[in-house]
Write a protein that holds these residues in place. Structure first.
Motif, PDB file in Angstrom:
ATOM      1  N   GLY A   8       1.098  -1.137   0.142  1.00  0.00           N
ATOM      2  CA  GLY A   8       0.040  -0.024  -0.017  1.00  0.00           C
ATOM      3  C   GLY A   8       0.834   1.188  -0.179  1.00  0.00           C
ATOM      4  N   GLU A  13      -2.207   1.729   5.155  1.00  0.00           N
ATOM      5  CA  GLU A  13      -3.362   1.281   3.875  1.00  0.00           C
ATOM      6  C   GLU A  13      -3.191   0.038   3.631  1.00  0.00           C
ATOM      7  OE1 GLU A  13      -2.568   2.265  -0.624  1.00  0.00           O
ATOM      8  OE2 GLU A  13      -3.652   3.960   0.297  1.00  0.00           O
ATOM      9  N   SER A  16      -4.809  -2.098   6.176  1.00  0.00           N
ATOM     10  CA  SER A  16      -6.111  -1.989   5.946  1.00  0.00           C
ATOM     11  C   SER A  16      -6.715  -2.951   4.893  1.00  0.00           C
ATOM     12  CB  SER A  16      -6.638  -0.867   5.816  1.00  0.00           C
ATOM     13  OG  SER A  16      -7.931  -0.603   5.336  1.00  0.00           O
ATOM     14  N   LYS A  17      -5.819  -3.095   3.990  1.00  0.00           N
ATOM     15  CA  LYS A  17      -6.097  -3.995   2.623  1.00  0.00           C
ATOM     16  C   LYS A  17      -6.134  -5.389   3.228  1.00  0.00           C
ATOM     17  CE  LYS A  17      -4.387  -1.225  -1.178  1.00  0.00           C
ATOM     18  NZ  LYS A  17      -3.364  -1.304  -2.297  1.00  0.00           N
TER      19      LYS A  17
END
Length: 234
Positions: A8, A13, A16-17
């Motif tokens: 990310g 990020e 989170s993914k």
């Protein structure tokens, strides 16, 4: 243990993914940052993503079904609640019920909760043949953790009483789960010994002093033990 890499623009990020794709929470995974990446400053140089490696256990595909089973039972008995389920290990599934009617579901000393857990485990074993070996832990608003701390305190108090009086301290009848907590809490105390005695549902733990005048067969057979009002009223 399964491993998968994600990337990310930032570590946040990437995490989170990963959690979204794996359908897991952060406390169910272990995250290792492989490459923090490089940011493009003022349009100069190449930009590279942050790369993380996620370690996680394979989660049962039946978690949603477990939630549905519990939700349907609660709906049938008229209890409004939010049910969440997570797999803590390969053979242990933790289901928590959050409700304003927690007292109704827990019952006296957790008796109702134990009965519900037995019923749900029985339904699950019949419905999912591949989950026969899985151990289901049913909880209501974190009651089990609070109860476990109380039981550990009772165990330590009983041990202290047994050593002080050199008499047998008999605790109230408990479920196998609760008796196990008492035994484990005192297993490293070299001055006391614990034994389960009696027939279900009145089986209880007795704590004996190992010092002179403590446990011997005569006390056990004749029932000559001390039971303080503290334990009688717990």
């Amino acid at each position: 243990m399964l491993v998968k890499e994600f990337s990310g623009k930032s570590e946040k990020e990437a995490i989170s993914k990963a959690l979204e794709e794996l359908n897991l929470t952060e406390d169910q995974v272990r995250i290792e940052v492989i490459d923090k990446g490089k940011r493009n400053l003022f349009g100069l140089g190449e930009e590279s993503p942050t790369i993380i490696r996620v370690y996680y256990e394979e989660i049962s595909t039946n978690l949603g079904e477990f939630q549905s089973i519990v939700s349907n039972i609660l709906k049938y008995i008229g209890v409004d609640a939010e049910v969440t389920a997570k797999e803590e290990s390969e053979k242990r599934i933790y289901i928590n019920i959050s409700t304003e009617d927690s007292g109704v579901l827990i019952g006296k000393k957790g008796a109702t909760l134990e009965a519900l857990q037995f019923i749900i485990s029985l339904i699950a074993s019949k419905k999912f043949s591949d989950d026969n070996e899985r151990h289901i832990i049913l909880d209501v608003d974190g009651y089990r953790e609070r109860r476990e701390e109380t039981l550990k305190h009772i165990a330590r108090q009983a041990a202290q009483q047994a050593k002080k009086t050199r008499r047998v301290v008999a605790l109230d009848p408990m479920s196998p789960y609760e008796r196990r907590i008492i035994h484990l809490e005192l297993q490293n105390d070299q001055d006391v010994e614990t034994k389960s005695d009696g027939d279900p549902p009145y089986r209880s733990v007795k704590v004996y002093s190992k010092r002179k005048g403590g446990y011997n067969k005569r006390y056990n057979d004749r029932g000559r033990y001390h039971k303080s009002s503290y334990y009688k009223n717990r």
